[in-house]
Design a protein around this motif. Structure first.
Motif, PDB file in Angstrom:
ATOM      1  N   GLU A   1      10.080  -8.721  41.623  1.00 10.72           N
ATOM      2  CA  GLU A   1       9.167  -9.595  42.363  1.00 10.72           C
ATOM      3  C   GLU A   1       7.952  -8.802  42.843  1.00 10.72           C
ATOM      4  O   GLU A   1       6.802  -9.246  42.698  1.00 10.72           O
ATOM      5  N   LEU A   2       8.198  -7.634  43.396  1.00 11.56           N
ATOM      6  CA  LEU A   2       7.104  -6.816  43.921  1.00 11.56           C
ATOM      7  C   LEU A   2       6.286  -6.191  42.787  1.00 11.56           C
ATOM      8  O   LEU A   2       5.061  -6.087  42.881  1.00 11.56           O
ATOM      9  N   ALA A   3       6.948  -5.797  41.704  1.00  7.90           N
ATOM     10  CA  ALA A   3       6.216  -5.236  40.560  1.00  7.90           C
ATOM     11  C   ALA A   3       5.313  -6.303  39.934  1.00  7.90           C
ATOM     12  O   ALA A   3       4.138  -6.056  39.648  1.00  7.90           O
ATOM     13  N   GLY A   4       5.868  -7.501  39.745  1.00  9.66           N
ATOM     14  CA  GLY A   4       5.078  -8.590  39.156  1.00  9.66           C
ATOM     15  C   GLY A   4       3.910  -8.992  40.045  1.00  9.66           C
ATOM     16  O   GLY A   4       2.817  -9.297  39.560  1.00  9.66           O
ATOM     17  N   LEU A   5       4.127  -8.961  41.343  1.00  9.66           N
ATOM     18  CA  LEU A   5       3.040  -9.256  42.291  1.00  9.66           C
ATOM     19  C   LEU A   5       1.939  -8.202  42.170  1.00  9.66           C
ATOM     20  O   LEU A   5       0.746  -8.516  42.205  1.00  9.66           O
ATOM     21  N   SER A   6       2.332  -6.945  42.014  1.00 11.20           N
ATOM     22  CA  SER A   6       1.357  -5.863  41.805  1.00 11.20           C
ATOM     23  C   SER A   6       0.477  -6.141  40.584  1.00 11.20           C
ATOM     24  O   SER A   6      -0.743  -5.999  40.638  1.00 11.20           O
ATOM     25  N   VAL A   7       1.136  -6.506  39.492  1.00  9.35           N
ATOM     26  CA  VAL A   7       0.393  -6.753  38.252  1.00  9.35           C
ATOM     27  C   VAL A   7      -0.601  -7.899  38.455  1.00  9.35           C
ATOM     28  O   VAL A   7      -1.772  -7.798  38.083  1.00  9.35           O
ATOM     29  N   ALA A   8      -0.144  -8.976  39.093  1.00  9.12           N
ATOM     30  CA  ALA A   8      -1.028 -10.122  39.337  1.00  9.12           C
ATOM     31  C   ALA A   8      -2.219  -9.713  40.207  1.00  9.12           C
ATOM     32  O   ALA A   8      -3.351 -10.136  39.974  1.00  9.12           O
ATOM     33  N   GLN A   9      -1.977  -8.866  41.197  1.00 12.69           N
ATOM     34  CA  GLN A   9      -3.065  -8.424  42.071  1.00 12.69           C
ATOM     35  C   GLN A   9      -4.081  -7.561  41.319  1.00 12.69           C
ATOM     36  O   GLN A   9      -5.288  -7.669  41.538  1.00 12.69           O
TER      37      GLN A   9
ATOM     38  N   THR B   1       5.392   2.315  40.189  1.00 11.67           N
ATOM     39  CA  THR B   1       6.031   3.359  41.016  1.00 11.67           C
ATOM     40  C   THR B   1       5.332   4.726  40.880  1.00 11.67           C
ATOM     41  O   THR B   1       5.049   5.349  41.878  1.00 11.67           O
ATOM     42  N   ALA B   2       5.096   5.185  39.647  1.00  8.16           N
ATOM     43  CA  ALA B   2       4.345   6.433  39.437  1.00  8.16           C
ATOM     44  C   ALA B   2       3.787   6.394  38.016  1.00  8.16           C
ATOM     45  O   ALA B   2       4.411   5.814  37.120  1.00  8.16           O
ATOM     46  N   PRO B   3       2.620   7.022  37.774  1.00  7.08           N
ATOM     47  CA  PRO B   3       2.072   7.052  36.407  1.00  7.08           C
ATOM     48  C   PRO B   3       3.007   7.823  35.481  1.00  7.08           C
ATOM     49  O   PRO B   3       3.622   8.801  35.899  1.00  7.08           O
ATOM     50  N   LYS B   4       3.115   7.374  34.252  1.00  4.04           N
ATOM     51  CA  LYS B   4       3.909   8.071  33.263  1.00  4.04           C
ATOM     52  C   LYS B   4       3.013   9.122  32.585  1.00  4.04           C
ATOM     53  O   LYS B   4       1.793   9.016  32.628  1.00  4.04           O
ATOM     54  N   PRO B   5       3.640  10.140  31.946  1.00  6.40           N
ATOM     55  CA  PRO B   5       2.842  11.239  31.381  1.00  6.40           C
ATOM     56  C   PRO B   5       1.689  10.762  30.491  1.00  6.40           C
ATOM     57  O   PRO B   5       0.580  11.287  30.577  1.00  6.40           O
ATOM     58  N   ALA B   6       1.937   9.764  29.644  1.00  7.43           N
ATOM     59  CA  ALA B   6       0.905   9.317  28.699  1.00  7.43           C
ATOM     60  C   ALA B   6      -0.303   8.693  29.383  1.00  7.43           C
ATOM     61  O   ALA B   6      -1.335   8.475  28.739  1.00  7.43           O
TER      62      ALA B   6
ATOM     63  N   TYR C   1      -4.565   1.272  37.987  1.00  5.55           N
ATOM     64  CA  TYR C   1      -3.952   0.945  39.274  1.00  5.55           C
ATOM     65  C   TYR C   1      -2.525   1.486  39.324  1.00  5.55           C
ATOM     66  O   TYR C   1      -1.863   1.625  38.291  1.00  5.55           O
ATOM     67  N   LEU C   2      -2.092   1.736  40.554  1.00  7.12           N
ATOM     68  CA  LEU C   2      -0.669   1.989  40.772  1.00  7.12           C
ATOM     69  C   LEU C   2      -0.097   0.810  41.555  1.00  7.12           C
ATOM     70  O   LEU C   2      -0.722   0.330  42.509  1.00  7.12           O
ATOM     71  N   GLY C   3       1.058   0.328  41.125  1.00  7.09           N
ATOM     72  CA  GLY C   3       1.712  -0.784  41.817  1.00  7.09           C
ATOM     73  C   GLY C   3       3.166  -0.457  42.073  1.00  7.09           C
ATOM     74  O   GLY C   3       3.669   0.583  41.631  1.00  7.09           O
ATOM     75  N   GLY C   4       3.851  -1.389  42.756  1.00  7.82           N
ATOM     76  CA  GLY C   4       5.251  -1.150  43.095  1.00  7.82           C
ATOM     77  C   GLY C   4       5.334  -0.483  44.456  1.00  7.82           C
ATOM     78  O   GLY C   4       5.798   0.653  44.590  1.00  7.82           O
ATOM     79  N   ARG C   5       4.877  -1.241  45.466  1.00  5.30           N
ATOM     80  CA  ARG C   5       4.813  -0.679  46.819  1.00  5.30           C
ATOM     81  C   ARG C   5       6.171  -0.849  47.496  1.00  5.30           C
ATOM     82  O   ARG C   5       6.333  -1.664  48.415  1.00  5.30           O
TER      83      ARG C   5
ATOM     84  N   VAL D   1       3.297   9.113  46.690  1.00  7.82           N
ATOM     85  CA  VAL D   1       2.994   7.718  47.022  1.00  7.82           C
ATOM     86  C   VAL D   1       1.645   7.728  47.733  1.00  7.82           C
ATOM     87  O   VAL D   1       1.548   8.202  48.862  1.00  7.82           O
ATOM     88  N   PRO D   2       0.594   7.291  47.051  1.00  7.73           N
ATOM     89  CA  PRO D   2      -0.726   7.331  47.683  1.00  7.73           C
ATOM     90  C   PRO D   2      -0.838   6.272  48.780  1.00  7.73           C
ATOM     91  O   PRO D   2       0.031   5.411  48.918  1.00  7.73           O
ATOM     92  N   GLN D   3      -1.899   6.360  49.548  1.00  5.06           N
ATOM     93  CA  GLN D   3      -2.167   5.377  50.605  1.00  5.06           C
ATOM     94  C   GLN D   3      -2.633   4.069  49.955  1.00  5.06           C
ATOM     95  O   GLN D   3      -3.677   4.038  49.314  1.00  5.06           O
ATOM     96  N   TYR D   4      -1.847   3.014  50.124  1.00  4.29           N
ATOM     97  CA  TYR D   4      -2.296   1.698  49.643  1.00  4.29           C
ATOM     98  C   TYR D   4      -3.281   1.135  50.656  1.00  4.29           C
ATOM     99  O   TYR D   4      -3.060   1.264  51.864  1.00  4.29           O
ATOM    100  N   PRO D   5      -4.373   0.483  50.196  1.00 10.09           N
ATOM    101  CA  PRO D   5      -5.323  -0.073  51.161  1.00 10.09           C
ATOM    102  C   PRO D   5      -4.754  -1.332  51.842  1.00 10.09           C
ATOM    103  O   PRO D   5      -4.381  -2.286  51.156  1.00 10.09           O
TER     104      PRO D   5
END
Lengths: 239, 239
Positions: free
Chosen positions: A31-39, A194-199, A209-213, A227-231
């Motif tokens: 739910e939170l990952a999908g919300l991230s993508v939509a945002q 959650t975190a960028p992958k190597p590629a 963007y990074l999502g998955g807060r 975990v960076p500061q989310y605005p």
């Protein structure tokens, strides 16, 4: 902003840990990952100019994120449609939700011509969410996915990739020897989860963007990523 | 903005329908409801000036929303603590998440003096989330809840009530004959979930938000209430 990356093994292990010792359910995380993508889509391609979004959902968890994103996009004022490669009944409830929201859902099992159907859908939409395969994929793409990606590249439409552009190798990205050069998707938006992958270092688009807060400091430390500061209230942060 | 209200019977029926024909899981709904509550707190009492938030979680679903809100508040930069009246193991996984985020969790079952413990916690926090009872509660409050509410009123701290101020009657609000006048909680913030309940017309605080951005137009029409326009990516809209 440059963050430490998370390899495929560590990412799989993290997912497992989130859903065991950390007490999360797949429903919550998705739910939170999908919300991230939509945002991320809303911030890059707002509904005023990019009303019609096509979500290409693969058979795994990446596809589930896409199904959730579709629902949130509808609530944000978009006209989303979903093409869904079904594998199991795991996300049946997410499908029911899409029906309830009046979101057109095309199933691979109902299609006589997956490649042609997707090509036509792509051409009638303003942007495309690539939620086909994620970090556990290893190239090359098999039929019909390779044809779908070729069609997507040829369309020239803006593409938002979820966690990893489909077809890329999680470590070597588009440079892996197993990837035919005419199947290298170059999305304009990448939403790392959650975190960028190597590629992700090979991503050439403008919007990363990074999502998955939903990551605690303790777990980020354990897995050695940031975990960076989310605005404010955003579920995504631009890297 | 004045919206049509949703009675207790209809609200219970809606919850049931969301989790059956509409395909939602309790985890999904609670995640989004709890996120709404956290966002309302952030908009009204930002972490810079109101760092320490105490969440009073009751034994039902209202309490579960509070547990989820606590986690999101931590991610937003607050120092939340939770006092939780346990009823069942239903929300055990939400408790595990709080532990993982290092959020202090006080359990009613561990306390020798619930009323005194909560009073002390209230005094050491900047704002209080009232997630004790929701729309299915009927007054009067029983011990120790009545004492807890009296203490909360006496403290003068800002209170954010989830869906319904604890102790109120869903229809008659604070006017119901069964409510002793010294037990009438008047929160400064009310976060109505999915739709305002009838008693919300008696809310005298400055900040009335609607949260629960997961209602399709079809279901709102069926239950004869309104889904207002949420601003951009917010999970709450001020009424």
């Amino acid at each position: 902003m440059s963050l430490r990356v998370l390899g495929a093994k560590a990412a799989a292990s993290l997912d497992k840990e989130l859903m065991s010792t950390q007490g999360f359910s797949l429903d919550q995380l998705m739910e939170l990952a999908g919300l991230s993508v939509a945002q991320a889509v809303y911030k890059t391609y707002p509904p005023k100019s990019y009303k019609k979004v096509l979500i290409l959902s693969g058979p795994g968890n990446n596809g589930g994120d896409g199904l959730v994103a579709a629902r949130h996009l509808k609530l944000m004022g978009y006209h989303p449609s979903v093409f869904y490669f079904i594998k199991s009944a795991k996300f049946e409830k997410l499908e029911i939700q899409l029906h309830s929201f009046g979101i057109p859902l095309y199933l691979s099992t109902d299609s006589q011509d997956v490649v042609g159907d997707i090509k036509r859908l792509v051409m009638s939409h303003d942007s495309i969410i690539d939620a086909l395969f994620g970090f556990s994929f290893r190239p090359p793409l098999r039929d019909p996915y390779n044809q779908v990606i070729k069609g997507l590249i040829a369309s020239g439409k803006p593409v938002i990739s979820v966690d990893m552009p489909t077809g890329w190798d999680v470590d070597e990205g588009p440079r892996a020897a197993a990837i035919p050069q005419d199947e290298v998707l170059e999305p304009s938006v990448l939403v790392s989860l959650t975190a960028p992958k190597p590629a992700s270092v090979y991503f050439k688009g403008k919007y990363h963007y990074l999502g998955g807060r939903f990551i605690s400091e303790a777990i980020a430390q354990k897995y050695n990523f940031d975990v960076p500061q989310y605005p404010d209230l955003d579920q995504v942060v631009r890297l």
